[in-house]
Design an enzyme around this catalytic site. Structure first.
Site, PDB file in Angstrom:
ATOM      1  N   ASP A   9      48.165  53.073  48.620  1.00  0.00           N
ATOM      2  CA  ASP A   9      48.508  54.345  49.288  1.00  0.00           C
ATOM      3  C   ASP A   9      47.287  54.933  50.010  1.00  0.00           C
ATOM      4  OD1 ASP A   9      46.996  55.151  47.073  1.00  0.00           O
ATOM      5  OD2 ASP A   9      48.462  56.611  46.346  1.00  0.00           O
ATOM      6  N   TYR A  59      36.993  50.730  52.201  1.00  0.00           N
ATOM      7  CA  TYR A  59      38.052  50.026  51.455  1.00  0.00           C
ATOM      8  C   TYR A  59      39.411  50.269  52.099  1.00  0.00           C
ATOM      9  CZ  TYR A  59      41.720  49.403  47.927  1.00  0.00           C
ATOM     10  OH  TYR A  59      42.901  49.059  47.281  1.00  0.00           O
ATOM     11  N   GLU A  91      38.709  42.997  47.738  1.00  0.00           N
ATOM     12  CA  GLU A  91      37.670  43.864  47.171  1.00  0.00           C
ATOM     13  C   GLU A  91      38.358  45.212  47.037  1.00  0.00           C
ATOM     14  OE1 GLU A  91      34.659  43.383  46.079  1.00  0.00           O
ATOM     15  OE2 GLU A  91      34.444  41.290  46.652  1.00  0.00           O
TER      16      GLU A  91
HETATM   17  P1  NAD Z   1      40.646  43.726  41.258  1.00  0.00           P
HETATM   18  O1  NAD Z   1      39.390  44.080  41.966  1.00  0.00           O
HETATM   19  O2  NAD Z   1      40.766  44.011  39.800  1.00  0.00           O
HETATM   20  O3  NAD Z   1      40.937  42.161  41.435  1.00  0.00           O
HETATM   21  C1  NAD Z   1      40.787  41.506  42.656  1.00  0.00           C
HETATM   22  C2  NAD Z   1      40.887  40.005  42.404  1.00  0.00           C
HETATM   23  O4  NAD Z   1      40.729  39.342  43.667  1.00  0.00           O
HETATM   24  C3  NAD Z   1      39.785  39.463  41.489  1.00  0.00           C
HETATM   25  O5  NAD Z   1      40.330  38.538  40.562  1.00  0.00           O
HETATM   26  C4  NAD Z   1      38.828  38.770  42.440  1.00  0.00           C
HETATM   27  O6  NAD Z   1      38.139  37.682  41.846  1.00  0.00           O
HETATM   28  C5  NAD Z   1      39.785  38.299  43.526  1.00  0.00           C
HETATM   29  N1  NAD Z   1      39.101  38.117  44.814  1.00  0.00           N
HETATM   30  C6  NAD Z   1      38.257  38.994  45.432  1.00  0.00           C
HETATM   31  N2  NAD Z   1      37.800  38.470  46.570  1.00  0.00           N
HETATM   32  C7  NAD Z   1      38.376  37.255  46.701  1.00  0.00           C
HETATM   33  C8  NAD Z   1      38.292  36.234  47.679  1.00  0.00           C
HETATM   34  N3  NAD Z   1      37.506  36.365  48.751  1.00  0.00           N
HETATM   35  N4  NAD Z   1      39.019  35.112  47.518  1.00  0.00           N
HETATM   36  C9  NAD Z   1      39.817  34.967  46.422  1.00  0.00           C
HETATM   37  N5  NAD Z   1      39.915  35.879  45.446  1.00  0.00           N
HETATM   38  C10 NAD Z   1      39.203  37.017  45.591  1.00  0.00           C
HETATM   39  O7  NAD Z   1      41.798  44.435  42.084  1.00  0.00           O
HETATM   40  P2  NAD Z   1      43.163  45.092  41.587  1.00  0.00           P
HETATM   41  O8  NAD Z   1      42.907  46.478  41.174  1.00  0.00           O
HETATM   42  O9  NAD Z   1      43.851  44.160  40.675  1.00  0.00           O
HETATM   43  O10 NAD Z   1      43.952  45.146  42.975  1.00  0.00           O
HETATM   44  C11 NAD Z   1      44.748  44.049  43.401  1.00  0.00           C
HETATM   45  C12 NAD Z   1      45.393  44.401  44.729  1.00  0.00           C
HETATM   46  O11 NAD Z   1      46.209  45.562  44.580  1.00  0.00           O
HETATM   47  C13 NAD Z   1      44.400  44.714  45.834  1.00  0.00           C
HETATM   48  O12 NAD Z   1      44.884  44.146  47.027  1.00  0.00           O
HETATM   49  C14 NAD Z   1      44.387  46.228  45.901  1.00  0.00           C
HETATM   50  O13 NAD Z   1      44.077  46.668  47.206  1.00  0.00           O
HETATM   51  C15 NAD Z   1      45.814  46.543  45.521  1.00  0.00           C
HETATM   52  N6  NAD Z   1      46.029  47.862  44.881  1.00  0.00           N
HETATM   53  C16 NAD Z   1      45.270  48.228  43.804  1.00  0.00           C
HETATM   54  C17 NAD Z   1      45.515  49.457  43.190  1.00  0.00           C
HETATM   55  C18 NAD Z   1      44.746  49.884  41.954  1.00  0.00           C
HETATM   56  O14 NAD Z   1      44.900  51.033  41.503  1.00  0.00           O
HETATM   57  N7  NAD Z   1      43.942  49.044  41.346  1.00  0.00           N
HETATM   58  C19 NAD Z   1      46.507  50.316  43.666  1.00  0.00           C
HETATM   59  C20 NAD Z   1      47.252  49.892  44.798  1.00  0.00           C
HETATM   60  C21 NAD Z   1      47.011  48.663  45.377  1.00  0.00           C
END
Ligand code: NAD
Ligand code: TYD
Length: 359
Positions: free
Chosen positions: A140, A164, A93
């Site tokens: 980060d 989060y 999430e």
């Molecule tokens: P997002 O919310 O777009 O996608 C998350 C995905 O995980 C979705 O496809 C969702 O269906 C799936 N998911 C959620 N709960 C789940 C569960 N219980 N079981 C299986 N699948 C599940 O997120 P994002 O922005 O692509 O981020 C991906 C990762 O990168 C995350 O771990 C986030 O913390 C990390 N991150 C994101 C950013 C950013 O700017 N978006 C920056 C740094 C790190």
């Protein structure tokens, strides 16, 4: 056990591959490593969208597996059905505002879900950890909030301040604990804010693009003074590829864009580009900017020192922001059907809850 694996050198399990960053990682791995079987394990929450993967969905070396990382049986089944060599764990999430309205979903997926994956890897890789890899993708935001100066390095103490970031911090600690306690071959990266195609339009940049296009108010929290370090999503996917193949086991790498923007400046910047692209009068979209009640506990500034990954693995971002943001805006303006499809009833309901009491 599936016999499809006979044809492949390795089987890589990517969690969260239908989400924003995950889909770029899946596409990159499917295309670059035809000798590897790429399994995309995703629950398809509101943020997961298989349309993101239509370009590669029929490739030989790609499989989608619907499942929930919080459900131990779902996770065990994947490890029983396939001989998994590596995990790239992105499922989470990911939206801070949702973590404020519903923290428990974050605790379950980001913490419990991560531990389910760690346990499955530990169990199935016992006695053969050598050629395995558990790659945990983090943020980060675990480091907390910076003042006007300074950068997050790999040794900055954790000080998460939202549900989060606290849940992500907890998962990072657990991943490292499995390395120290059980020799699980982990690697962790902490990345700054990503932007680019396929991001769900509840995050700042796609939300602003969507609202400018539809002449809707542009909700800027507080005074818009908060600063984020923006990285183009394909640059993150490239860094993930590099760390996956060349990162040192047990280590952490920070990934960032060296590209800090105040929220209000980025919103104005997008307004100017879109006025031009949509043939509107200069300044028309800026009129839509609406300052709304600030996010509780809103972190002031994030900024990454990415010198380690640059020095040790030779990575630096390829997209400069001017080109990256233009490419992003063009993508959202062109992919109208994608936007239409993601702005479902659920999204509208959430959107109303989020913003109606902020005006
Ligand atoms: P997002 O919310 O777009 O996608 C998350 C995905 O995980 C979705 O496809 C969702 O269906 C799936 N998911 C959620 N709960 C789940 C569960 N219980 N079981 C299986 N699948 C599940 O997120 P994002 O922005 O692509 O981020 C991906 C990762 O990168 C995350 O771990 C986030 O913390 C990390 N991150 C994101 C950013 C950013 O700017 N978006 C920056 C740094 C790190
Ligand atoms: P967001 O995209 O939610 O990412 P994060 O909170 O993980 O950094 O938000 C980026 C910044 O934009 C953050 O400082 C909050 C702010 N913001 C707004 O001002 N208005 C909005 O509608 C949203 C979603 C975010």
């Amino acid at each position: 056990m599936s016999d499809v694996m006979e044809h492949f050198r390795k089987t890589i399990l990517i969690t969260g591959g239908a989400g924003f960053i995950g889909c770029h990682v899946v596409k990159r791995f499917v295309r670059n490593y035809p000798d590897c079987l790429i399994l995309n394990f995703d629950k398809l929450t509101y943020a997961g969208n298989l349309e993101n993967l239509s370009e590669i969905e029929n490739e030989n070396n790609y499989r989608f597996l619907k499942g929930d990382i919080v459900n131990e049986a779902d996770v065990s089944k994947v490890f029983a059905d396939y001989q998994i060599d590596s995990v790239i764990h992105l499922a989470a999430e990911s939206h801070v505002d949702r973590s404020i309205s519903n923290p428990m979903a974050f605790i379950m997926t980001n913490i419990v879900g991560t531990v389910n994956l760690l346990n499955a890897a530990k169990l199935n890789w016992a006695g053969k950890m050598n050629d395995k890899r558990f790659y945990h993708i983090s943020t980060d935001e675990v480091f907390g909030s910076l003042g006007e100066t300074g950068f997050f390095t790999e040794t900055t103490p954790y000080y998460p301040r939202s549900p989060y970031s606290a849940a992500k911090a907890s998962s990072d600690h657990l991943v490292r604990a499995y390395y120290h306690t059980f020799d699980l071959p982990v690697v962790v990266t902490n990345c700054s804010n990503n932007y680019g195609p396929n991001q769900f339009p509840e995050k700042l940049i796609p939300l602003m693009i969507h609202n400018i296009k539809n002449k809707k108010p542009l909700p800027v929290y507080g005074k818009g003074d908060n600063v984020r370090d923006w990285l183009y999503v394909e640059d993150h996917a490239e860094a993930i590829d590099l760390v996956f193949h060349q990162g040192t086991t047990g280590e952490t790498y920070n990934i960032g864009g060296n590209n800090e923007w105040k929220n209000i400046d980025i919103v104005r910047h997008i307004c100017r580009i879109m006025d031009d692209k949509l043939n509107r009068i200069a300044g028309e979209s800026e009129e839509l900017i609406t300052f709304v009640t600030d996010r509780p506990g809103h972190d002031l500034r994030y900024a990454i020192d990415a010198s380690r990954i640059k020095k040790e693995l030779g990575w630096s971002p390829k997209h400069d922001f001017e080109k990256g943001i233009e490419k992003t805006i063009d993508w959202y303006l062109t992919n109208t059907l994608w936007l239409e499809n993601v702005t479902t009833g659920e999204y509208r309901k959430y959107y109303e809850q989020q913003y109606d009491n902020r005006q």
